[in-house]
Design a protein around this motif. Structure first.
Motif, PDB file in Angstrom:
ATOM      1  N   TYR A 101      40.999  35.489  56.495  1.00 32.52           N
ATOM      2  CA  TYR A 101      40.447  36.724  55.913  1.00 32.52           C
ATOM      3  C   TYR A 101      40.846  36.866  54.442  1.00 32.52           C
ATOM      4  O   TYR A 101      40.001  37.156  53.576  1.00 32.52           O
ATOM      5  CB  TYR A 101      40.936  37.934  56.713  1.00 32.52           C
ATOM      6  N   ASN A 102      42.131  36.669  54.157  1.00 23.42           N
ATOM      7  CA  ASN A 102      42.612  36.805  52.771  1.00 23.42           C
ATOM      8  C   ASN A 102      41.982  35.766  51.852  1.00 23.42           C
ATOM      9  O   ASN A 102      41.596  36.067  50.722  1.00 23.42           O
ATOM     10  CB  ASN A 102      44.131  36.679  52.721  1.00 23.42           C
ATOM     11  N   GLN A 103      41.890  34.523  52.357  1.00 22.00           N
ATOM     12  CA  GLN A 103      41.295  33.459  51.560  1.00 22.00           C
ATOM     13  C   GLN A 103      39.828  33.768  51.268  1.00 22.00           C
ATOM     14  O   GLN A 103      39.359  33.606  50.139  1.00 22.00           O
ATOM     15  CB  GLN A 103      41.418  32.123  52.298  1.00 22.00           C
ATOM     16  N   SER A 104      39.106  34.212  52.286  1.00 21.76           N
ATOM     17  CA  SER A 104      37.692  34.554  52.112  1.00 21.76           C
ATOM     18  C   SER A 104      37.535  35.738  51.171  1.00 21.76           C
ATOM     19  O   SER A 104      36.629  35.772  50.331  1.00 21.76           O
ATOM     20  CB  SER A 104      37.062  34.881  53.470  1.00 21.76           C
ATOM     21  N   SER A 105      38.429  36.722  51.303  1.00 25.10           N
ATOM     22  CA  SER A 105      38.400  37.893  50.433  1.00 25.10           C
ATOM     23  C   SER A 105      38.593  37.495  48.969  1.00 25.10           C
ATOM     24  O   SER A 105      37.887  37.975  48.082  1.00 25.10           O
ATOM     25  CB  SER A 105      39.479  38.893  50.857  1.00 25.10           C
ATOM     26  N   ASN A 106      39.536  36.597  48.740  1.00 24.81           N
ATOM     27  CA  ASN A 106      39.800  36.141  47.372  1.00 24.81           C
ATOM     28  C   ASN A 106      38.620  35.350  46.810  1.00 24.81           C
ATOM     29  O   ASN A 106      38.277  35.483  45.634  1.00 24.81           O
ATOM     30  CB  ASN A 106      41.066  35.274  47.333  1.00 24.81           C
ATOM     31  N   ILE A 107      38.011  34.515  47.674  1.00 24.60           N
ATOM     32  CA  ILE A 107      36.854  33.722  47.236  1.00 24.60           C
ATOM     33  C   ILE A 107      35.699  34.642  46.840  1.00 24.60           C
ATOM     34  O   ILE A 107      35.067  34.472  45.787  1.00 24.60           O
ATOM     35  CB  ILE A 107      36.414  32.742  48.333  1.00 24.60           C
ATOM     36  N   ILE A 108      35.437  35.643  47.700  1.00 25.66           N
ATOM     37  CA  ILE A 108      34.352  36.592  47.420  1.00 25.66           C
ATOM     38  C   ILE A 108      34.664  37.391  46.157  1.00 25.66           C
ATOM     39  O   ILE A 108      33.818  37.566  45.277  1.00 25.66           O
ATOM     40  CB  ILE A 108      34.147  37.536  48.619  1.00 25.66           C
ATOM     41  N   ARG A 109      35.917  37.867  46.045  1.00 24.00           N
ATOM     42  CA  ARG A 109      36.321  38.670  44.884  1.00 24.00           C
ATOM     43  C   ARG A 109      36.170  37.869  43.587  1.00 24.00           C
ATOM     44  O   ARG A 109      35.578  38.347  42.619  1.00 24.00           O
ATOM     45  CB  ARG A 109      37.773  39.121  45.055  1.00 24.00           C
ATOM     46  N   ASN A 110      36.700  36.654  43.608  1.00 23.93           N
ATOM     47  CA  ASN A 110      36.617  35.822  42.405  1.00 23.93           C
ATOM     48  C   ASN A 110      35.180  35.448  42.067  1.00 23.93           C
ATOM     49  O   ASN A 110      34.810  35.374  40.891  1.00 23.93           O
ATOM     50  CB  ASN A 110      37.464  34.558  42.583  1.00 23.93           C
ATOM     51  N   GLY A 111      34.381  35.216  43.119  1.00 24.50           N
ATOM     52  CA  GLY A 111      32.972  34.890  42.899  1.00 24.50           C
ATOM     53  C   GLY A 111      32.225  36.052  42.254  1.00 24.50           C
ATOM     54  O   GLY A 111      31.446  35.860  41.313  1.00 24.50           O
ATOM     55  N   ILE A 112      32.460  37.263  42.768  1.00 26.76           N
ATOM     56  CA  ILE A 112      31.803  38.451  42.212  1.00 26.76           C
ATOM     57  C   ILE A 112      32.265  38.704  40.785  1.00 26.76           C
ATOM     58  O   ILE A 112      31.457  38.994  39.890  1.00 26.76           O
ATOM     59  CB  ILE A 112      32.094  39.691  43.087  1.00 26.76           C
ATOM     60  N   LEU A 113      33.571  38.595  40.547  1.00 24.78           N
ATOM     61  CA  LEU A 113      34.098  38.818  39.190  1.00 24.78           C
ATOM     62  C   LEU A 113      33.542  37.792  38.210  1.00 24.78           C
ATOM     63  O   LEU A 113      33.238  38.126  37.058  1.00 24.78           O
ATOM     64  CB  LEU A 113      35.631  38.776  39.210  1.00 24.78           C
ATOM     65  N   ASN A 114      33.411  36.548  38.672  1.00 27.74           N
ATOM     66  CA  ASN A 114      32.832  35.516  37.814  1.00 27.74           C
ATOM     67  C   ASN A 114      31.370  35.836  37.503  1.00 27.74           C
ATOM     68  O   ASN A 114      30.916  35.675  36.360  1.00 27.74           O
ATOM     69  CB  ASN A 114      32.940  34.154  38.499  1.00 27.74           C
ATOM     70  N   GLU A 115      30.676  36.329  38.520  1.00 29.60           N
ATOM     71  CA  GLU A 115      29.278  36.723  38.349  1.00 29.60           C
ATOM     72  C   GLU A 115      29.157  37.883  37.349  1.00 29.60           C
ATOM     73  O   GLU A 115      28.301  37.878  36.462  1.00 29.60           O
ATOM     74  CB  GLU A 115      28.716  37.142  39.714  1.00 29.60           C
ATOM     75  N   LEU A 116      30.061  38.867  37.487  1.00 27.59           N
ATOM     76  CA  LEU A 116      30.068  40.008  36.571  1.00 27.59           C
ATOM     77  C   LEU A 116      30.432  39.573  35.155  1.00 27.59           C
ATOM     78  O   LEU A 116      29.888  40.085  34.177  1.00 27.59           O
ATOM     79  CB  LEU A 116      31.066  41.066  37.069  1.00 27.59           C
ATOM     80  N   ASN A 117      31.373  38.635  35.064  1.00 28.27           N
ATOM     81  CA  ASN A 117      31.792  38.135  33.757  1.00 28.27           C
ATOM     82  C   ASN A 117      30.621  37.442  33.045  1.00 28.27           C
ATOM     83  O   ASN A 117      30.409  37.633  31.839  1.00 28.27           O
ATOM     84  CB  ASN A 117      32.947  37.159  33.934  1.00 28.27           C
ATOM     85  N   ILE A 118      29.870  36.660  33.803  1.00 30.08           N
ATOM     86  CA  ILE A 118      28.698  35.990  33.240  1.00 30.08           C
ATOM     87  C   ILE A 118      27.672  37.025  32.779  1.00 30.08           C
ATOM     88  O   ILE A 118      27.060  36.901  31.707  1.00 30.08           O
ATOM     89  CB  ILE A 118      28.075  35.029  34.274  1.00 30.08           C
ATOM     90  N   SER A 119      27.497  38.078  33.606  1.00 27.92           N
ATOM     91  CA  SER A 119      26.553  39.132  33.252  1.00 27.92           C
ATOM     92  C   SER A 119      26.989  39.843  31.980  1.00 27.92           C
ATOM     93  O   SER A 119      26.176  40.115  31.088  1.00 27.92           O
ATOM     94  CB  SER A 119      26.436  40.145  34.402  1.00 27.92           C
ATOM     95  N   GLY A 120      28.301  40.150  31.877  1.00 29.19           N
ATOM     96  CA  GLY A 120      28.826  40.816  30.688  1.00 29.19           C
ATOM     97  C   GLY A 120      28.631  39.976  29.439  1.00 29.19           C
ATOM     98  O   GLY A 120      28.238  40.481  28.379  1.00 29.19           O
ATOM     99  N   LYS A 121      28.894  38.667  29.556  1.00 32.60           N
ATOM    100  CA  LYS A 121      28.710  37.772  28.412  1.00 32.60           C
ATOM    101  C   LYS A 121      27.227  37.658  28.047  1.00 32.60           C
ATOM    102  O   LYS A 121      26.886  37.496  26.874  1.00 32.60           O
ATOM    103  CB  LYS A 121      29.289  36.399  28.728  1.00 32.60           C
ATOM    104  N   GLY A 122      26.383  37.753  29.086  1.00 32.04           N
ATOM    105  CA  GLY A 122      24.945  37.733  28.823  1.00 32.04           C
ATOM    106  C   GLY A 122      24.519  38.934  27.995  1.00 32.04           C
ATOM    107  O   GLY A 122      23.732  38.810  27.057  1.00 32.04           O
ATOM    108  N   VAL A 123      25.062  40.108  28.345  1.00 30.43           N
ATOM    109  CA  VAL A 123      24.777  41.336  27.582  1.00 30.43           C
ATOM    110  C   VAL A 123      25.282  41.185  26.152  1.00 30.43           C
ATOM    111  O   VAL A 123      24.594  41.527  25.187  1.00 30.43           O
ATOM    112  CB  VAL A 123      25.420  42.566  28.249  1.00 30.43           C
ATOM    113  N   GLU A 124      26.509  40.659  26.020  1.00 38.38           N
ATOM    114  CA  GLU A 124      27.106  40.463  24.694  1.00 38.38           C
ATOM    115  C   GLU A 124      26.225  39.553  23.837  1.00 38.38           C
ATOM    116  O   GLU A 124      25.966  39.838  22.655  1.00 38.38           O
ATOM    117  CB  GLU A 124      28.502  39.864  24.840  1.00 38.38           C
ATOM    118  N   GLY A 125      25.759  38.453  24.435  1.00 38.91           N
ATOM    119  CA  GLY A 125      24.910  37.523  23.705  1.00 38.91           C
ATOM    120  C   GLY A 125      23.584  38.155  23.305  1.00 38.91           C
ATOM    121  O   GLY A 125      23.101  37.935  22.189  1.00 38.91           O
TER     122      GLY A 125
END
Length: 351
Positions: A32-56
Protein backbone atom coordinates in the motif's frame (compact mmCIF):
# COMPACT_ATOMS: atom_id res chain seq x y z
CA UNK A 1 -9.49 -36.05 26.81
CA UNK A 2 -11.74 -34.40 24.22
CA UNK A 3 -11.48 -31.04 26.05
CA UNK A 4 -7.68 -31.27 26.06
CA UNK A 5 -7.78 -32.11 22.37
CA UNK A 6 -10.00 -29.13 21.58
CA UNK A 7 -7.90 -26.79 23.74
CA UNK A 8 -4.63 -27.83 22.09
CA UNK A 9 -6.19 -27.59 18.66
CA UNK A 10 -7.49 -24.07 19.33
CA UNK A 11 -4.11 -22.95 20.66
CA UNK A 12 -2.31 -24.31 17.62
CA UNK A 13 -4.93 -22.71 15.37
CA UNK A 14 -4.37 -19.29 16.95
CA UNK A 15 -0.61 -19.79 16.81
CA UNK A 16 -0.64 -20.60 13.07
CA UNK A 17 -3.11 -17.80 12.29
CA UNK A 18 -1.09 -15.30 14.32
CA UNK A 19 2.14 -16.30 12.64
CA UNK A 20 0.47 -15.99 9.23
CA UNK A 21 -1.27 -12.64 9.87
CA UNK A 22 1.93 -10.79 10.80
CA UNK A 23 3.74 -11.24 7.45
CA UNK A 24 0.49 -10.77 5.53
CA UNK A 25 -0.14 -7.47 7.34
CA UNK A 26 3.42 -6.29 6.82
CA UNK A 27 3.27 -7.21 3.14
CA UNK A 28 -0.08 -5.40 2.72
CA UNK A 29 1.26 -2.25 4.42
CA UNK A 30 4.41 -2.29 2.30
CA UNK A 31 2.45 -2.77 -0.94
CA UNK A 32 0.00 0.00 0.00
CA UNK A 33 2.73 2.48 0.97
CA UNK A 34 4.81 1.68 -2.10
CA UNK A 35 1.78 2.09 -4.38
CA UNK A 36 0.82 5.31 -2.60
CA UNK A 37 4.29 6.74 -3.14
CA UNK A 38 4.30 5.69 -6.81
CA UNK A 39 0.91 7.33 -7.40
CA UNK A 40 1.91 10.45 -5.43
CA UNK A 41 5.20 10.87 -7.27
CA UNK A 42 3.52 10.18 -10.61
CA UNK A 43 0.85 12.84 -9.99
CA UNK A 44 3.41 15.38 -8.74
CA UNK A 45 5.57 14.73 -11.79
CA UNK A 46 2.51 15.22 -13.98
CA UNK A 47 1.67 18.48 -12.18
CA UNK A 48 5.28 19.62 -12.45
CA UNK A 49 5.22 19.05 -16.21
CA UNK A 50 1.94 20.96 -16.41
CA UNK A 51 3.39 23.86 -14.40
CA UNK A 52 6.46 24.02 -16.62
CA UNK A 53 4.17 23.92 -19.63
CA UNK A 54 2.32 26.99 -18.32
CA UNK A 55 5.65 28.71 -17.62
CA UNK A 56 6.85 28.02 -21.16
CA UNK A 57 3.60 29.24 -22.70
CA UNK A 58 3.69 32.50 -20.75
CA UNK A 59 7.33 33.19 -21.61
CA UNK A 60 6.71 32.42 -25.28
CA UNK A 61 3.59 34.57 -25.28
CA UNK A 62 5.34 37.59 -23.74
CA UNK A 63 8.27 37.24 -26.14
CA UNK A 64 5.82 36.94 -29.02
CA UNK A 65 4.03 40.12 -27.97
CA UNK A 66 7.38 41.90 -27.67
CA UNK A 67 8.08 40.86 -31.24
CA UNK A 68 4.64 42.14 -32.28
CA UNK A 69 5.39 45.51 -30.67
CA UNK A 70 8.75 45.70 -32.46
CA UNK A 71 6.97 44.98 -35.74
CA UNK A 72 4.44 47.76 -35.13
CA UNK A 73 7.27 50.19 -34.29
CA UNK A 74 8.82 49.57 -37.70
CA UNK A 75 5.59 50.47 -39.49
CA UNK A 76 6.18 53.24 -42.04
CA UNK A 77 2.85 54.99 -41.45
CA UNK A 78 3.55 55.24 -37.71
CA UNK A 79 7.09 56.52 -38.33
CA UNK A 80 5.88 59.09 -40.85
CA UNK A 81 3.04 60.13 -38.58
CA UNK A 82 5.46 60.93 -35.74
CA UNK A 83 7.92 62.57 -38.14
CA UNK A 84 5.38 65.01 -39.59
CA UNK A 85 3.19 65.51 -36.54
CA UNK A 86 2.95 69.19 -35.65
CA UNK A 87 0.09 70.40 -33.46
CA UNK A 88 0.28 73.83 -35.12
CA UNK A 89 -0.03 72.46 -38.65
CA UNK A 90 -3.53 73.09 -40.09
CA UNK A 91 -3.45 69.63 -41.70
CA UNK A 92 -2.59 67.82 -38.44
CA UNK A 93 -6.19 66.63 -37.97
CA UNK A 94 -6.07 64.73 -41.28
CA UNK A 95 -2.70 63.21 -40.36
CA UNK A 96 -4.05 62.04 -37.00
CA UNK A 97 -7.23 60.63 -38.58
CA UNK A 98 -5.35 58.72 -41.27
CA UNK A 99 -2.78 57.33 -38.81
CA UNK A 100 -5.48 56.30 -36.33
CA UNK A 101 -7.45 54.56 -39.09
CA UNK A 102 -4.31 52.72 -40.18
CA UNK A 103 -3.57 51.59 -36.61
CA UNK A 104 -7.16 50.45 -36.03
CA UNK A 105 -7.75 48.66 -39.32
CA UNK A 106 -4.31 47.30 -40.17
CA UNK A 107 -2.75 46.70 -36.74
CA UNK A 108 -5.51 45.98 -34.23
CA UNK A 109 -6.94 43.34 -36.58
CA UNK A 110 -3.65 41.40 -36.44
CA UNK A 111 -3.94 40.54 -32.75
CA UNK A 112 -7.20 39.60 -31.02
CA UNK A 113 -5.61 39.99 -27.58
CA UNK A 114 -5.04 43.72 -28.06
CA UNK A 115 -7.16 46.16 -26.09
CA UNK A 116 -5.73 49.21 -27.83
CA UNK A 117 -2.60 50.81 -29.32
CA UNK A 118 -1.11 54.11 -28.19
CA UNK A 119 1.57 56.14 -29.94
CA UNK A 120 3.24 58.74 -27.71
CA UNK A 121 5.54 61.58 -28.63
CA UNK A 122 8.85 62.18 -26.87
CA UNK A 123 7.06 64.01 -24.05
CA UNK A 124 4.70 61.13 -23.33
CA UNK A 125 1.60 62.67 -24.88
CA UNK A 126 -0.77 60.43 -26.90
CA UNK A 127 -0.71 61.69 -30.49
CA UNK A 128 -2.20 58.61 -32.21
CA UNK A 129 -4.43 55.88 -30.79
CA UNK A 130 -6.85 53.17 -31.82
CA UNK A 131 -9.33 54.88 -29.45
CA UNK A 132 -9.80 58.58 -30.30
CA UNK A 133 -10.86 59.32 -26.72
CA UNK A 134 -7.27 58.82 -25.56
CA UNK A 135 -5.76 61.44 -27.87
CA UNK A 136 -3.92 64.16 -25.98
CA UNK A 137 -3.68 62.12 -22.75
CA UNK A 138 -0.48 62.56 -20.75
CA UNK A 139 1.22 59.18 -20.20
CA UNK A 140 4.64 60.58 -19.25
CA UNK A 141 4.40 59.21 -15.69
CA UNK A 142 3.38 55.73 -16.72
CA UNK A 143 5.76 52.85 -16.08
CA UNK A 144 5.92 51.83 -19.73
CA UNK A 145 6.94 55.34 -20.84
CA UNK A 146 9.48 56.05 -18.09
CA UNK A 147 11.22 52.71 -18.68
CA UNK A 148 11.52 53.42 -22.41
CA UNK A 149 12.22 57.17 -22.33
CA UNK A 150 15.36 56.67 -20.22
CA UNK A 151 16.98 55.25 -23.38
CA UNK A 152 16.32 58.35 -25.50
CA UNK A 153 19.70 59.91 -24.66
CA UNK A 154 21.54 56.64 -25.37
CA UNK A 155 20.88 56.93 -29.09
CA UNK A 156 23.75 59.42 -29.29
CA UNK A 157 26.11 56.69 -28.06
CA UNK A 158 27.59 54.68 -30.95
CA UNK A 159 28.25 51.64 -28.77
CA UNK A 160 24.62 51.55 -27.64
CA UNK A 161 23.43 52.00 -31.23
CA UNK A 162 25.49 49.02 -32.36
CA UNK A 163 23.99 46.87 -29.59
CA UNK A 164 20.49 48.12 -30.42
CA UNK A 165 20.88 47.32 -34.13
CA UNK A 166 22.12 43.81 -33.33
CA UNK A 167 19.34 43.19 -30.81
CA UNK A 168 16.21 45.35 -31.35
CA UNK A 169 14.54 43.65 -28.35
CA UNK A 170 17.13 45.27 -26.08
CA UNK A 171 14.78 47.95 -24.76
CA UNK A 172 11.32 46.46 -25.34
CA UNK A 173 9.55 46.75 -21.99
CA UNK A 174 6.64 44.68 -20.66
CA UNK A 175 4.86 45.79 -17.48
CA UNK A 176 3.30 43.53 -14.91
CA UNK A 177 -0.49 43.33 -14.87
CA UNK A 178 -2.13 46.45 -13.50
CA UNK A 179 -5.56 48.07 -13.50
CA UNK A 180 -5.66 50.76 -16.17
CA UNK A 181 -7.05 54.13 -15.09
CA UNK A 182 -8.70 54.83 -18.42
CA UNK A 183 -9.78 51.27 -19.31
CA UNK A 184 -10.77 50.25 -15.75
CA UNK A 185 -9.64 46.66 -16.33
CA UNK A 186 -6.45 44.66 -15.59
CA UNK A 187 -4.04 44.83 -18.53
CA UNK A 188 -0.40 44.38 -19.43
CA UNK A 189 1.42 46.96 -21.57
CA UNK A 190 4.36 46.33 -23.90
CA UNK A 191 6.26 49.35 -25.21
CA UNK A 192 9.17 50.18 -27.49
CA UNK A 193 10.82 53.16 -29.18
CA UNK A 194 9.77 54.29 -32.64
CA UNK A 195 12.82 55.60 -34.52
CA UNK A 196 13.12 57.86 -37.56
CA UNK A 197 13.66 56.32 -40.99
CA UNK A 198 16.60 58.53 -41.94
CA UNK A 199 18.47 59.25 -38.73
CA UNK A 200 17.49 56.31 -36.49
CA UNK A 201 16.85 58.75 -33.64
CA UNK A 202 13.82 58.35 -31.32
CA UNK A 203 10.51 59.81 -32.50
CA UNK A 204 8.28 58.47 -29.75
CA UNK A 205 6.99 55.35 -28.03
CA UNK A 206 4.45 52.78 -29.23
CA UNK A 207 2.47 50.91 -26.58
CA UNK A 208 0.42 47.75 -27.11
CA UNK A 209 -2.01 47.07 -24.28
CA UNK A 210 -3.32 43.54 -23.73
CA UNK A 211 -6.21 42.23 -21.64
CA UNK A 212 -5.91 39.48 -19.01
CA UNK A 213 -8.08 37.11 -21.06
CA UNK A 214 -4.93 36.19 -22.95
CA UNK A 215 -3.63 34.32 -19.89
CA UNK A 216 -6.88 32.36 -19.55
CA UNK A 217 -6.63 31.23 -23.15
CA UNK A 218 -3.03 30.17 -22.62
CA UNK A 219 -3.68 27.86 -19.69
CA UNK A 220 -7.39 26.98 -19.90
CA UNK A 221 -6.61 23.46 -21.18
CA UNK A 222 -3.84 22.72 -18.67
CA UNK A 223 -6.21 21.81 -15.84
CA UNK A 224 -8.06 19.32 -18.03
CA UNK A 225 -4.84 17.43 -18.73
CA UNK A 226 -4.37 16.63 -15.03
CA UNK A 227 -7.81 15.29 -14.20
CA UNK A 228 -11.38 16.33 -13.49
CA UNK A 229 -10.38 18.38 -10.43
CA UNK A 230 -7.10 19.57 -11.97
CA UNK A 231 -6.52 23.31 -12.12
CA UNK A 232 -3.68 25.52 -13.28
CA UNK A 233 -3.70 29.20 -12.37
CA UNK A 234 -1.39 32.17 -11.79
CA UNK A 235 -1.08 34.72 -8.99
CA UNK A 236 1.21 37.73 -8.82
CA UNK A 237 3.87 38.32 -6.16
CA UNK A 238 1.21 39.80 -3.84
CA UNK A 239 -0.88 36.64 -4.10
CA UNK A 240 -3.60 38.26 -6.24
CA UNK A 241 -5.22 36.09 -8.90
CA UNK A 242 -4.14 36.84 -12.47
CA UNK A 243 -6.20 34.03 -13.96
CA UNK A 244 -9.43 32.36 -12.87
CA UNK A 245 -9.17 28.65 -11.94
CA UNK A 246 -11.28 26.34 -14.09
CA UNK A 247 -14.08 25.67 -11.59
CA UNK A 248 -14.47 29.42 -10.92
CA UNK A 249 -14.90 30.27 -14.61
CA UNK A 250 -18.27 28.53 -14.64
CA UNK A 251 -19.54 30.91 -11.96
CA UNK A 252 -20.64 34.19 -13.55
CA UNK A 253 -20.17 35.99 -10.25
CA UNK A 254 -16.48 35.15 -10.21
CA UNK A 255 -15.53 37.03 -13.38
CA UNK A 256 -14.42 40.13 -11.50
CA UNK A 257 -12.01 38.44 -9.08
CA UNK A 258 -8.87 39.24 -11.11
CA UNK A 259 -6.65 41.47 -8.99
CA UNK A 260 -9.21 41.22 -6.16
CA UNK A 261 -9.04 37.65 -4.83
CA UNK A 262 -5.95 37.06 -2.68
CA UNK A 263 -4.52 33.54 -2.34
CA UNK A 264 -2.77 32.76 0.96
CA UNK A 265 -1.99 29.07 0.55
CA UNK A 266 1.25 27.42 1.69
CA UNK A 267 3.05 27.49 -1.71
CA UNK A 268 2.18 31.17 -2.26
CA UNK A 269 3.41 32.17 1.20
CA UNK A 270 6.60 30.17 0.69
CA UNK A 271 7.20 31.79 -2.70
CA UNK A 272 6.75 35.25 -1.19
CA UNK A 273 9.16 34.54 1.66
CA UNK A 274 11.86 32.47 -0.03
CA UNK A 275 11.25 33.02 -3.76
CA UNK A 276 11.17 29.24 -4.28
CA UNK A 277 8.55 26.82 -5.50
CA UNK A 278 7.34 23.63 -3.82
CA UNK A 279 5.58 20.36 -4.51
CA UNK A 280 3.59 18.25 -2.09
CA UNK A 281 0.25 17.94 -0.32
CA UNK A 282 -1.36 21.05 1.15
CA UNK A 283 -4.73 22.82 1.44
CA UNK A 284 -5.78 24.99 -1.49
CA UNK A 285 -7.67 28.29 -1.15
CA UNK A 286 -10.95 26.34 -0.77
CA UNK A 287 -9.51 24.47 2.21
CA UNK A 288 -9.39 21.15 0.32
CA UNK A 289 -6.40 18.82 0.42
CA UNK A 290 -4.61 18.82 -2.91
CA UNK A 291 -1.45 17.52 -4.50
CA UNK A 292 0.17 20.59 -5.96
CA UNK A 293 3.22 22.12 -7.60
CA UNK A 294 4.22 25.78 -7.57
CA UNK A 295 6.98 27.54 -9.48
CA UNK A 296 8.19 31.10 -9.87
CA UNK A 297 8.23 32.96 -13.16
CA UNK A 298 11.49 34.70 -12.28
CA UNK A 299 11.22 37.66 -14.63
CA UNK A 300 7.81 38.77 -13.29
CA UNK A 301 7.69 37.12 -9.85
CA UNK A 302 4.41 35.46 -10.86
CA UNK A 303 3.58 32.20 -9.07
CA UNK A 304 2.29 29.37 -11.26
CA UNK A 305 0.26 26.67 -9.50
CA UNK A 306 -0.95 23.32 -10.79
CA UNK A 307 -3.13 21.30 -8.40
CA UNK A 308 -5.28 18.18 -8.22
CA UNK A 309 -7.67 17.17 -5.43
CA UNK A 310 -6.14 14.55 -3.15
CA UNK A 311 -9.30 12.39 -3.28
CA UNK A 312 -9.13 12.13 -7.06
CA UNK A 313 -5.35 11.71 -7.06
CA UNK A 314 -5.48 8.74 -4.71
CA UNK A 315 -8.69 7.23 -6.11
CA UNK A 316 -6.71 4.31 -7.65
CA UNK A 317 -5.71 3.32 -4.10
CA UNK A 318 -9.34 2.54 -3.28
CA UNK A 319 -9.32 -0.29 -5.82
CA UNK A 320 -5.93 -1.44 -4.55
CA UNK A 321 -7.25 -1.44 -0.97
CA UNK A 322 -10.14 -3.72 -1.99
CA UNK A 323 -7.74 -6.08 -3.75
CA UNK A 324 -5.45 -6.22 -0.70
CA UNK A 325 -8.41 -6.85 1.64
CA UNK A 326 -9.77 -9.56 -0.66
CA UNK A 327 -6.38 -11.29 -0.85
CA UNK A 328 -6.02 -10.97 2.92
CA UNK A 329 -9.42 -12.50 3.63
CA UNK A 330 -8.89 -15.35 1.17
CA UNK A 331 -5.41 -15.99 2.60
CA UNK A 332 -6.80 -15.99 6.14
CA UNK A 333 -9.49 -18.53 5.24
CA UNK A 334 -6.88 -20.76 3.60
CA UNK A 335 -4.62 -20.41 6.66
CA UNK A 336 -7.49 -21.29 9.04
CA UNK A 337 -8.37 -24.42 7.03
CA UNK A 338 -4.75 -25.53 6.80
CA UNK A 339 -4.20 -24.73 10.48
CA UNK A 340 -7.18 -26.87 11.49
CA UNK A 341 -5.89 -29.76 9.41
CA UNK A 342 -2.31 -29.45 10.73
CA UNK A 343 -3.52 -29.02 14.32
CA UNK A 344 -5.60 -32.18 14.09
CA UNK A 345 -2.67 -34.12 12.63
CA UNK A 346 -0.32 -32.92 15.39
CA UNK A 347 -2.66 -33.24 18.36
CA UNK A 348 -4.03 -36.74 17.77
CA UNK A 349 -0.67 -38.64 18.11
CA UNK A 350 0.27 -36.53 21.13
CA UNK A 351 -3.01 -37.33 22.94
Amino acid sequence: MEKKFTSMRVKLLFLFVGISIVPLTIAAILVYNQSSNIIRNGILNELNISGKGVEGKISSFIEGKKGRTLDFCSDGVVKDGLTYYDPDDPDVAALVKNTNNHITKNKMSLDSSLVDILVLNLKGKVVFASDDKLLGKDKSKKEYFTNISKYFKNFKDKEFLNKFRKDPTLIVYATDFYVSEDLKIPIISIANIVTARATGLPLGVLVNRYKTDMLHKLIEDEGDTIGKSGKAYIVNQDGLLLTIPKFMREDAGKKDIIFKERINTEPVIKAQKTNTGMLGIYKDFRGKDVLGVSMILKERKWIILAEKDKLEAFAPLNGLTLIILSIGIISLIVVVILSLFVANQMVRPIL
